[in-house]
Write a protein that holds these residues in place. Structure first.
Motif, PDB file in Angstrom:
ATOM      1  N   VAL A 191       0.820  -1.357  -0.084  1.00 14.02           N
ATOM      2  CA  VAL A 191      -0.020  -0.028  -0.041  1.00 14.02           C
ATOM      3  C   VAL A 191       0.850   1.211  -0.039  1.00 14.02           C
ATOM      4  CG1 VAL A 191      -1.855   1.360   1.399  1.00 14.02           C
ATOM      5  CG2 VAL A 191      -1.790  -1.383   1.220  1.00 14.02           C
ATOM      6  N   PRO A 192       0.477   2.275  -0.790  1.00 14.38           N
ATOM      7  CA  PRO A 192      -0.306   2.213  -1.761  1.00 14.38           C
ATOM      8  C   PRO A 192      -0.044   1.430  -3.040  1.00 14.38           C
ATOM      9  CG  PRO A 192       0.532   4.207  -1.957  1.00 14.38           C
ATOM     10  CD  PRO A 192       1.263   3.548  -0.632  1.00 14.38           C
ATOM     11  N   ALA A 206      -7.601  -2.112  -8.294  1.00 14.45           N
ATOM     12  CA  ALA A 206      -7.859  -1.969  -6.858  1.00 14.45           C
ATOM     13  C   ALA A 206      -9.310  -2.485  -6.444  1.00 14.45           C
ATOM     14  CB  ALA A 206      -7.785  -0.631  -6.518  1.00 14.45           C
ATOM     15  N   VAL A 207     -10.022  -2.160  -7.460  1.00 20.15           N
ATOM     16  CA  VAL A 207     -11.636  -2.763  -7.163  1.00 20.15           C
ATOM     17  C   VAL A 207     -11.559  -4.120  -7.359  1.00 20.15           C
ATOM     18  CG1 VAL A 207     -14.023  -2.689  -8.010  1.00 20.15           C
ATOM     19  CG2 VAL A 207     -12.595  -0.651  -7.701  1.00 20.15           C
ATOM     20  N   GLU A 246     -15.474   0.124  -0.593  1.00 17.57           N
ATOM     21  CA  GLU A 246     -14.941   1.573  -0.429  1.00 17.57           C
ATOM     22  C   GLU A 246     -13.739   1.725   0.216  1.00 17.57           C
ATOM     23  OE1 GLU A 246     -16.687   5.583   0.764  1.00 17.57           O
ATOM     24  OE2 GLU A 246     -18.206   4.560  -0.379  1.00 17.57           O
ATOM     25  N   GLY A 247     -13.932   1.412   1.739  1.00 21.54           N
ATOM     26  CA  GLY A 247     -12.804   1.440   2.379  1.00 21.54           C
ATOM     27  C   GLY A 247     -11.471   0.613   2.086  1.00 21.54           C
ATOM     28  N   LEU A 248     -11.764  -0.733   1.657  1.00 22.27           N
ATOM     29  CA  LEU A 248     -10.777  -1.427   1.267  1.00 22.27           C
ATOM     30  C   LEU A 248      -9.900  -0.945   0.037  1.00 22.27           C
ATOM     31  CD1 LEU A 248      -9.126  -4.121   1.595  1.00 22.27           C
ATOM     32  CD2 LEU A 248     -10.655  -5.250   0.409  1.00 22.27           C
ATOM     33  N   CYS A 249     -10.869  -0.371  -0.945  1.00 20.13           N
ATOM     34  CA  CYS A 249     -10.293   0.270  -2.150  1.00 20.13           C
ATOM     35  C   CYS A 249      -9.620   1.847  -1.771  1.00 20.13           C
ATOM     36  CB  CYS A 249     -11.362   0.837  -3.070  1.00 20.13           C
ATOM     37  SG  CYS A 249     -12.102  -0.559  -3.948  1.00 20.13           S
ATOM     38  N   ALA A 250      -9.830   2.271  -0.633  1.00 14.91           N
ATOM     39  CA  ALA A 250      -9.036   3.711  -0.246  1.00 14.91           C
ATOM     40  C   ALA A 250      -7.982   3.264   0.441  1.00 14.91           C
ATOM     41  CB  ALA A 250     -10.218   4.445   0.651  1.00 14.91           C
ATOM     42  N   VAL A 251      -7.857   2.271   0.929  1.00 13.00           N
ATOM     43  CA  VAL A 251      -6.661   1.947   1.749  1.00 13.00           C
ATOM     44  C   VAL A 251      -5.490   1.486   0.638  1.00 13.00           C
ATOM     45  CG1 VAL A 251      -5.661  -0.108   3.035  1.00 13.00           C
ATOM     46  CG2 VAL A 251      -7.315   1.360   4.030  1.00 13.00           C
ATOM     47  N   LEU A 252      -6.055   0.805  -0.401  1.00  9.27           N
ATOM     48  CA  LEU A 252      -5.126   0.372  -1.351  1.00  9.27           C
ATOM     49  C   LEU A 252      -4.715   1.387  -2.281  1.00  9.27           C
ATOM     50  CD1 LEU A 252      -7.372  -2.854  -2.334  1.00  9.27           C
ATOM     51  CD2 LEU A 252      -5.136  -3.014  -1.656  1.00  9.27           C
ATOM     52  N   GLY A 281       2.111   0.601   3.773  1.00 13.84           N
ATOM     53  CA  GLY A 281       1.967  -0.449   4.643  1.00 13.84           C
ATOM     54  C   GLY A 281       1.537  -1.714   3.584  1.00 13.84           C
ATOM     55  N   ARG A 282       0.743  -2.764   4.171  1.00 11.47           N
ATOM     56  CA  ARG A 282       0.612  -3.737   3.358  1.00 11.47           C
ATOM     57  C   ARG A 282      -0.931  -4.325   3.816  1.00 11.47           C
ATOM     58  NH1 ARG A 282       3.086  -6.519   0.701  1.00 11.47           N
ATOM     59  NH2 ARG A 282       3.123  -8.839   0.224  1.00 11.47           N
ATOM     60  N   VAL A 283      -1.669  -4.881   2.855  1.00 11.91           N
ATOM     61  CA  VAL A 283      -2.808  -5.397   3.224  1.00 11.91           C
ATOM     62  C   VAL A 283      -2.622  -6.971   2.741  1.00 11.91           C
ATOM     63  CG1 VAL A 283      -5.513  -5.847   2.188  1.00 11.91           C
ATOM     64  CG2 VAL A 283      -4.266  -3.384   2.443  1.00 11.91           C
ATOM     65  N   ASP A 284      -3.171  -7.773   3.788  1.00 14.29           N
ATOM     66  CA  ASP A 284      -3.264  -9.342   3.373  1.00 14.29           C
ATOM     67  C   ASP A 284      -4.288  -9.834   3.919  1.00 14.29           C
ATOM     68  OD1 ASP A 284      -2.713  -9.347   6.163  1.00 14.29           O
ATOM     69  OD2 ASP A 284      -0.533 -10.118   6.089  1.00 14.29           O
ATOM     70  N   VAL A 285      -4.556 -11.029   3.793  1.00 18.31           N
ATOM     71  CA  VAL A 285      -5.645 -11.881   4.454  1.00 18.31           C
ATOM     72  C   VAL A 285      -5.026 -13.043   5.140  1.00 18.31           C
ATOM     73  CG1 VAL A 285      -7.657 -13.444   3.605  1.00 18.31           C
ATOM     74  CG2 VAL A 285      -7.185 -11.307   2.237  1.00 18.31           C
TER      75      VAL A 285
END
Length: 129
Positions: A22-23, A31-32, A100-106, A112-116
């Motif tokens: 991120v970003p 991103a979507v 929407e929130g996840l797209c904004a973070v991305l 940072g980092r997004v993971d599952v």
């Protein structure tokens, strides 16, 4: 905070490959698409999307299905915000708000980092959820 009764999924799944810096340098369309993949996995597996800020991970948020939280919520998803200075905040959200929130973070957040991750593997403040 997050249910202790949820186990780790037994088999490898698509969610294991869902991670992004991120970003991102991706287009808004990508991103979507990433956000939609994450939301699908959140509905079918006991997992949560996690954002951690870099370099010190002082801010973190976790997006999961509300049913995995010990607090009751009327919305299908919830975002748990964890900040070393401000503590923990739970915000119920609709699928559209989660997307929407996840797209904004991305696309717009600090580094940072997004993971599952499996719900059972997550912790808040150094302890299990």
């Amino acid at each position: 905070m997050i249910s202790q009764t949820v186990g780790v999924p037994d088999t490898p799944a698509a969610w294991q490959d869902l991670e992004a810096d991120v970003p991102t340098l991706r287009s808004p369309t990508e991103a979507v698409a990433f956000a939609e993949c994450v939301l699908v996995e959140l509905r079918h597996e006991p997992v949560a999307a996690r954002f951690q800020s870099a370099p010190d991970f002082s801010t973190e948020w976790i997006l999961c299905q509300s049913k995995h939280l010990s607090a009751s919520a009327s919305e299908p998803f919830a975002r748990v915000r964890i900040d070393r200075r401000h503590g923990v905040d739970i915000e119920p959200c609709s699928r559209a708000e989660a997307r929407e929130g996840l797209c904004a973070v991305l696309t717009q957040s600090e580094l940072g980092r997004v993971d599952v991750q499996p719900i059972a593997a997550l912790s808040v403040g150094g302890r299990g959820c």
